[in-house]
Motif scaffolding. Sequence first.
Motif, PDB file in Angstrom:
ATOM      1  N   ILE A 347     -24.289 -20.043  -5.822  1.00  0.00           N
ATOM      2  CA  ILE A 347     -23.596 -21.166  -5.179  1.00  0.00           C
ATOM      3  C   ILE A 347     -22.299 -21.533  -5.892  1.00  0.00           C
ATOM      4  N   HIS A 348     -22.150 -21.120  -7.156  1.00  0.00           N
ATOM      5  CA  HIS A 348     -20.934 -21.432  -7.906  1.00  0.00           C
ATOM      6  C   HIS A 348     -19.905 -20.309  -7.850  1.00  0.00           C
ATOM      7  N   HIS A 349     -20.109 -19.367  -6.957  1.00  0.00           N
ATOM      8  CA  HIS A 349     -19.128 -18.298  -6.753  1.00  0.00           C
ATOM      9  C   HIS A 349     -17.756 -18.924  -6.530  1.00  0.00           C
ATOM     10  N   CYS A 350     -16.742 -18.348  -7.139  1.00  0.00           N
ATOM     11  CA  CYS A 350     -15.402 -18.945  -7.190  1.00  0.00           C
ATOM     12  C   CYS A 350     -14.895 -19.398  -5.821  1.00  0.00           C
ATOM     13  N   LEU A 351     -14.506 -20.665  -5.725  1.00  0.00           N
ATOM     14  CA  LEU A 351     -13.981 -21.219  -4.481  1.00  0.00           C
ATOM     15  C   LEU A 351     -12.677 -20.545  -4.066  1.00  0.00           C
ATOM     16  N   GLY A 352     -11.866 -20.157  -5.039  1.00  0.00           N
ATOM     17  CA  GLY A 352     -10.543 -19.619  -4.731  1.00  0.00           C
ATOM     18  C   GLY A 352     -10.469 -18.111  -4.669  1.00  0.00           C
ATOM     19  N   VAL A 353     -11.613 -17.450  -4.459  1.00  0.00           N
ATOM     20  CA  VAL A 353     -11.632 -15.985  -4.514  1.00  0.00           C
ATOM     21  C   VAL A 353     -10.706 -15.357  -3.472  1.00  0.00           C
ATOM     22  N   TRP A 354     -10.630 -15.911  -2.267  1.00  0.00           N
ATOM     23  CA  TRP A 354      -9.790 -15.308  -1.223  1.00  0.00           C
ATOM     24  C   TRP A 354      -8.314 -15.468  -1.550  1.00  0.00           C
ATOM     25  N   LEU A 355      -7.952 -16.613  -2.115  1.00  0.00           N
ATOM     26  CA  LEU A 355      -6.559 -16.820  -2.499  1.00  0.00           C
ATOM     27  C   LEU A 355      -6.185 -15.908  -3.667  1.00  0.00           C
ATOM     28  N   ALA A 356      -7.066 -15.782  -4.643  1.00  0.00           N
ATOM     29  CA  ALA A 356      -6.787 -14.908  -5.786  1.00  0.00           C
ATOM     30  C   ALA A 356      -6.598 -13.470  -5.329  1.00  0.00           C
ATOM     31  N   ARG A 357      -7.454 -13.010  -4.430  1.00  0.00           N
ATOM     32  CA  ARG A 357      -7.334 -11.628  -3.941  1.00  0.00           C
ATOM     33  C   ARG A 357      -6.042 -11.442  -3.143  1.00  0.00           C
ATOM     34  N   LEU A 358      -5.665 -12.436  -2.365  1.00  0.00           N
ATOM     35  CA  LEU A 358      -4.414 -12.340  -1.614  1.00  0.00           C
ATOM     36  C   LEU A 358      -3.228 -12.230  -2.568  1.00  0.00           C
ATOM     37  N   GLU A 359      -3.208 -13.059  -3.597  1.00  0.00           N
ATOM     38  CA  GLU A 359      -2.104 -13.038  -4.558  1.00  0.00           C
ATOM     39  C   GLU A 359      -2.021 -11.694  -5.273  1.00  0.00           C
ATOM     40  N   ALA A 360      -3.168 -11.178  -5.707  1.00  0.00           N
ATOM     41  CA  ALA A 360      -3.166  -9.901  -6.422  1.00  0.00           C
ATOM     42  C   ALA A 360      -2.755  -8.751  -5.506  1.00  0.00           C
ATOM     43  N   ARG A 361      -3.255  -8.770  -4.274  1.00  0.00           N
ATOM     44  CA  ARG A 361      -2.943  -7.693  -3.325  1.00  0.00           C
ATOM     45  C   ARG A 361      -1.451  -7.667  -3.013  1.00  0.00           C
ATOM     46  N   ILE A 362      -0.862  -8.828  -2.797  1.00  0.00           N
ATOM     47  CA  ILE A 362       0.565  -8.875  -2.470  1.00  0.00           C
ATOM     48  C   ILE A 362       1.403  -8.563  -3.709  1.00  0.00           C
ATOM     49  N   ALA A 363       1.009  -9.090  -4.864  1.00  0.00           N
ATOM     50  CA  ALA A 363       1.777  -8.853  -6.082  1.00  0.00           C
ATOM     51  C   ALA A 363       1.853  -7.361  -6.404  1.00  0.00           C
ATOM     52  N   PHE A 364       0.708  -6.697  -6.443  1.00  0.00           N
ATOM     53  CA  PHE A 364       0.712  -5.269  -6.751  1.00  0.00           C
ATOM     54  C   PHE A 364       1.246  -4.450  -5.574  1.00  0.00           C
ATOM     55  N   GLY A 365       0.987  -4.909  -4.353  1.00  0.00           N
ATOM     56  CA  GLY A 365       1.484  -4.200  -3.185  1.00  0.00           C
ATOM     57  C   GLY A 365       2.995  -4.177  -3.115  1.00  0.00           C
ATOM     58  N   GLU A 366       3.642  -5.249  -3.561  1.00  0.00           N
ATOM     59  CA  GLU A 366       5.105  -5.314  -3.591  1.00  0.00           C
ATOM     60  C   GLU A 366       5.673  -4.590  -4.808  1.00  0.00           C
ATOM     61  N   LEU A 367       4.977  -4.698  -5.940  1.00  0.00           N
ATOM     62  CA  LEU A 367       5.515  -4.175  -7.189  1.00  0.00           C
ATOM     63  C   LEU A 367       5.345  -2.663  -7.339  1.00  0.00           C
ATOM     64  N   LEU A 368       4.159  -2.135  -7.042  1.00  0.00           N
ATOM     65  CA  LEU A 368       3.864  -0.732  -7.347  1.00  0.00           C
ATOM     66  C   LEU A 368       4.815   0.274  -6.684  1.00  0.00           C
ATOM     67  N   PRO A 369       5.151   0.125  -5.398  1.00  0.00           N
ATOM     68  CA  PRO A 369       6.057   1.111  -4.793  1.00  0.00           C
ATOM     69  C   PRO A 369       7.443   1.116  -5.427  1.00  0.00           C
ATOM     70  N   ARG A 370       7.796   0.049  -6.126  1.00  0.00           N
ATOM     71  CA  ARG A 370       9.140  -0.055  -6.687  1.00  0.00           C
ATOM     72  C   ARG A 370       9.209   0.384  -8.144  1.00  0.00           C
ATOM     73  N   ILE A 371       8.049   0.621  -8.774  1.00  0.00           N
ATOM     74  CA  ILE A 371       8.052   0.987 -10.189  1.00  0.00           C
ATOM     75  C   ILE A 371       8.517   2.428 -10.371  1.00  0.00           C
ATOM     76  N   ARG A 372       9.569   2.601 -11.149  1.00  0.00           N
ATOM     77  CA  ARG A 372      10.054   3.933 -11.509  1.00  0.00           C
ATOM     78  C   ARG A 372       9.558   4.332 -12.891  1.00  0.00           C
ATOM     79  N   HIS A 373       9.452   3.341 -13.767  1.00  0.00           N
ATOM     80  CA  HIS A 373       9.012   3.619 -15.139  1.00  0.00           C
ATOM     81  C   HIS A 373       8.242   2.405 -15.648  1.00  0.00           C
ATOM     82  N   LEU A 374       7.070   2.671 -16.252  1.00  0.00           N
ATOM     83  CA  LEU A 374       6.217   1.603 -16.766  1.00  0.00           C
ATOM     84  C   LEU A 374       5.831   1.938 -18.204  1.00  0.00           C
TER      85      LEU A 374
END
Length: 401
Positions: A347-374
């Motif tokens: 019952i204490h499963h994170c309330l913000g899990v959907w928002l966290a997943r959205l943020e991570a998906r968009i952050a990496f989805g926008e960043l990864l195709p643009r990375i030339r060197h890491l």
Amino acid sequence: MPFLPPPLDSVVTLNTCSLGLYEYYRDLQRGTPVFRNEDGVVYLARHEDCLRLLSDPAFSRTAPGSDLPFSAGEQAPGVLESMIGRWMVFMDPPDHGRVRKAFAAPFRSAAVKSLESLVRRQVRDLLACWPADGRLEVVDDFAFALPVRVIALVLGVPLADIPRIHAWALGLTTALDSGTPEALGEGEGVARELAEYFRGLIARREQLPDDCLINRVAATAGANLSAEEFLCGCMFLLWAGHETTKNWLASGLLLLAQHPRQLARLQSQPELLDGALEEMLRVESPLQKLSRWSTVDTEFAGYPVPAGTLVTALIGAAHRDPAVFTDPDCFDIARRNNRHMAFGAGIHHCLGVWLARLEARIAFGELLPRIRHLEVLDYRWRDLSAFRSLESLEMKVELKC
């Protein structure tokens, strides 16, 4: 009584060497997956036991004889302890369900989808400010900056106040994790300042956006909350609404830099992104342990646990359980059936899990195709035991034009 391993916190806080931490977990899996430390706290290292602890209603968030998550003492609780006691994550039913429901609407899956353009705009704004030479401090400049902007906009907190929020968030995390008198003393001051800040916001909420969470809760659920529950709920969401995602983004980028073949595969197969994000959570879980109180006499793997015992699930160890995960120490972005508990369970499963997943998906989805060197230049883990958090992560991340 099973063999008592070396004191847990003295090992786990050596986060400057992740190998040492995970070797320790591996030794627990092999030798003492259930043990009691010298303070009487029972620790669990197996996935099955951890999941049961977090899901079984026989285990409580509040201590016996108290409405707080700590043992009742002779002294009255301070500001910090009282604040934490009104956080939904430390409440038991029926109060837990009532308070969680009051704040839940903006974090449901359907509602979170409407935030996609907002999150994407924040990510692109951050990428537009990327240093020309690609050198940046990832934790502050990207991993913290994104989720704190998003949760501030959701709540109605002015973005101009983020520098103060950053300092308060670090103080709260340190106080909650370490429990030392010095940290708790500083945490008292942080709790007072944060409470005063939110009292001011709530008092002038007519000046905030009509659709922000503060106004929505006040209009639709305020009658079901006490003034202190409303206040502390806002404080909790501001802190929890960015802490996990911050650690997820930073440690995830570090993992990709440390595993260049996995990075290359992910860039060539973007359909693997969702699975890769879940694997980041498993391998470097932002939350390493969670505790409950036993309300009845019980046992784990034949080890007796009397009622009134504080029991702690070692989430980071459970994520390395070979009974559940094949090659558990391997970072595999294509892993299937990834049954991690990074967002808790029950019952204490994170309330913000959907928002966290959205943020991570968009952050990496926008960043990864643009990375030339890491490239990793330097990094340091914070000396924490409950949270897996990078203190700093200096990288060279060259982006394509």
